[in-house]
Design a protein around this motif. Structure first.
Motif, PDB file in Angstrom:
ATOM      1  N   THR A 196       0.822  -1.106   0.171  1.00  0.00           N
ATOM      2  CA  THR A 196      -0.133   0.056   0.091  1.00  0.00           C
ATOM      3  C   THR A 196       0.914   1.283   0.032  1.00  0.00           C
ATOM      4  O   THR A 196       1.830   1.191   0.671  1.00  0.00           O
ATOM      5  N   ILE A 197       0.342   2.098  -0.858  1.00  0.00           N
ATOM      6  CA  ILE A 197       1.104   3.454  -0.760  1.00  0.00           C
ATOM      7  C   ILE A 197       0.069   4.426  -0.149  1.00  0.00           C
ATOM      8  O   ILE A 197      -1.084   4.511  -0.650  1.00  0.00           O
ATOM      9  N   ASN A 198       0.722   5.366   0.719  1.00  0.00           N
ATOM     10  CA  ASN A 198      -0.375   6.486   1.144  1.00  0.00           C
ATOM     11  C   ASN A 198       0.578   7.906   1.184  1.00  0.00           C
ATOM     12  O   ASN A 198       1.551   7.983   0.935  1.00  0.00           O
ATOM     13  N   VAL A 199      -0.292   8.775   0.812  1.00  0.00           N
ATOM     14  CA  VAL A 199       0.269  10.165   0.753  1.00  0.00           C
ATOM     15  C   VAL A 199      -0.801  11.103   1.208  1.00  0.00           C
ATOM     16  O   VAL A 199      -1.885  10.927   1.067  1.00  0.00           O
ATOM     17  N   THR A 200      -0.258  12.225   2.094  1.00  0.00           N
ATOM     18  CA  THR A 200      -1.181  13.137   2.445  1.00  0.00           C
ATOM     19  C   THR A 200      -1.068  14.229   1.477  1.00  0.00           C
ATOM     20  O   THR A 200      -0.223  14.634   1.326  1.00  0.00           O
ATOM     21  N   TYR A 209      -7.824   2.864 -17.703  1.00  0.00           N
ATOM     22  CA  TYR A 209      -9.230   2.544 -16.987  1.00  0.00           C
ATOM     23  C   TYR A 209      -8.934   2.583 -15.546  1.00  0.00           C
ATOM     24  O   TYR A 209      -7.760   2.624 -15.062  1.00  0.00           O
ATOM     25  N   GLY A 210      -9.983   2.891 -14.792  1.00  0.00           N
ATOM     26  CA  GLY A 210      -9.703   3.077 -13.241  1.00  0.00           C
ATOM     27  C   GLY A 210     -11.032   3.532 -12.562  1.00  0.00           C
ATOM     28  O   GLY A 210     -12.295   3.041 -12.888  1.00  0.00           O
ATOM     29  N   VAL A 211     -10.544   4.483 -11.635  1.00  0.00           N
ATOM     30  CA  VAL A 211     -12.102   4.931 -10.646  1.00  0.00           C
ATOM     31  C   VAL A 211     -11.930   6.245 -10.769  1.00  0.00           C
ATOM     32  O   VAL A 211     -10.667   7.001 -10.794  1.00  0.00           O
ATOM     33  N   GLY A 259      -6.361  -6.448  -8.428  1.00  0.00           N
ATOM     34  CA  GLY A 259      -7.314  -5.334  -8.478  1.00  0.00           C
ATOM     35  C   GLY A 259      -6.361  -4.346  -7.563  1.00  0.00           C
ATOM     36  O   GLY A 259      -5.202  -4.591  -7.097  1.00  0.00           O
ATOM     37  N   VAL A 260      -6.873  -3.071  -7.371  1.00  0.00           N
ATOM     38  CA  VAL A 260      -6.259  -1.950  -6.464  1.00  0.00           C
ATOM     39  C   VAL A 260      -7.312  -1.459  -5.807  1.00  0.00           C
ATOM     40  O   VAL A 260      -8.428  -0.928  -6.354  1.00  0.00           O
ATOM     41  N   ALA A 261      -7.329  -1.330  -4.466  1.00  0.00           N
ATOM     42  CA  ALA A 261      -8.182  -0.872  -3.708  1.00  0.00           C
ATOM     43  C   ALA A 261      -7.573   0.718  -3.427  1.00  0.00           C
ATOM     44  O   ALA A 261      -6.775   0.905  -3.128  1.00  0.00           O
ATOM     45  N   ILE A 293     -10.567  -0.968  -8.313  1.00  0.00           N
ATOM     46  CA  ILE A 293     -10.297  -1.220  -9.576  1.00  0.00           C
ATOM     47  C   ILE A 293     -10.096  -2.718  -9.773  1.00  0.00           C
ATOM     48  O   ILE A 293      -9.274  -3.210  -9.018  1.00  0.00           O
ATOM     49  N   GLN A 294     -10.960  -3.061 -10.418  1.00  0.00           N
ATOM     50  CA  GLN A 294     -11.242  -4.811 -10.263  1.00  0.00           C
ATOM     51  C   GLN A 294      -9.906  -5.509 -10.773  1.00  0.00           C
ATOM     52  O   GLN A 294      -9.629  -6.713 -10.449  1.00  0.00           O
ATOM     53  N   ASP A 295      -9.362  -4.901 -12.079  1.00  0.00           N
ATOM     54  CA  ASP A 295      -8.440  -5.965 -12.522  1.00  0.00           C
ATOM     55  C   ASP A 295      -7.374  -4.941 -13.315  1.00  0.00           C
ATOM     56  O   ASP A 295      -7.381  -3.954 -13.990  1.00  0.00           O
TER      57      ASP A 295
END
Length: 279
Positions: free
Chosen positions: A22-26, A103-105, A138-140, A154-156
């Motif tokens: 997981t990558i996080n950024v503020t 493609y994505g969200v 996927g990607v949450a 992102i399902q795939d």
């Protein structure tokens, strides 16, 4: 000869391998709204060919600068909209082998999950944490702000799997244009961008596994409703009667504002797992 501005050697770039992580950024947008784009993304640089128009080895899926390669847009965002997009390419990389549109969200653009003001799940006038967990295939994708959160999936993302396995370079940019409709229209128009001089990306981190729940803070103990804390701590207007709740992030405000709209018998994470939360 003109000086080269980067290197053709992969060893000169930190190659992030994010599968299973997981990558996080503020992000503090500082008022960056219509026509502005704060971009936090990954590319498979350096490209394998000659340096591009900037006399460097930058590349992306739309050939900015003249060179092509896979691109993972973790965050393309302003106060109106956030897109997370996967752009795969097949080798040898070229305009014809890269997915320009991807493609994505997307969040925001008139929906109540993301926008300006406290009526939105994420109020973009304030800093928030963007998290992307590469669960394969996927990607949450989620955003967190105090006790509020919103999430999509992102399902795939198999079209960028090989690139992620090989390692990709973290890249950041900030720019404005009157032609940013692909990001923020509607509701934005084609008026010239009015972007602040700076925005802030901070607290960048990579961790193993999925995105951790945001810290709920100390609790004075369970209340009769089954949720710890004082009800005055949570303004539930953003939920729109549960429509914007998304995934349970373990926070007090999700428990208070969203759990009443869950199916009968649902046990909120705050109540059931509060003592086990690891931040």
């Amino acid at each position: 000869t003109e000086k080269q501005h980067s290197s053709p050697d992969r060893g000169d770039f930190h190659q992030l391998e994010l599968l299973g992580k997981t990558i996080n950024v503020t992000i503090d947008l500082n008022g960056a709204s219509c026509g502005c784009n704060v971009a936090f993304y990954l590319v498979s640089m350096p490209n394998a060919g000659a340096p591009g128009a900037g006399n460097d080895w930058y590349c992306d899926a739309n050939g900015v600068g003249g060179n092509w390669c896979p691109e993972v847009d973790l965050v393309e965002v302003n106060q109106i909209s956030w897109h997370a997009t996967m752009h795969g390419c097949s080798k040898p990389y070229s305009s014809g082998s890269c997915d320009h549109g991807g493609y994505g969200v997307r969040f925001g653009q008139g929906h109540n999950d993301f926008g300006i003001g406290s009526d939105f799940a994420i109020d973009t006038t304030k800093p928030f944490v963007a998290s992307l967990s590469f669960t394969d295939p996927g990607v949450a994708v989620s955003a967190h702000q105090g006790g509020r959160s919103t999430a999509q999936h992102i399902q795939d993302a198999s079209n960028v799997r090989d690139a992620l396995n090989e390692g990709m370079v973290l890249t950041m940019s900030y720019w404005g244009s009157s032609s940013m409709g692909w990001l923020d229209s509607p509701p934005c128009s084609s008026d010239p961008a009015q972007c602040p001089a700076s925005v802030t990306l901070s607290d960048i981190s990579v961790s193993s596994g999925s995105s951790p729940s945001p810290s709920p803070g100390p609790s004075p103990g369970p209340s009769p409703s089954g949720c710890p804390g004082s009800s005055s701590a949570c303004d539930c207007a953003w939920t729109q009667s549960g429509a914007n709740c998304g995934a349970d992030d373990g926070s007090e405000c999700f428990c208070r504002c969203c759990c009443p709209f869950k199916e009968p018998g649902y046990s909120c994470k705050w109540h059931a797992e509060f003592l086990d939360i690891v931040v």
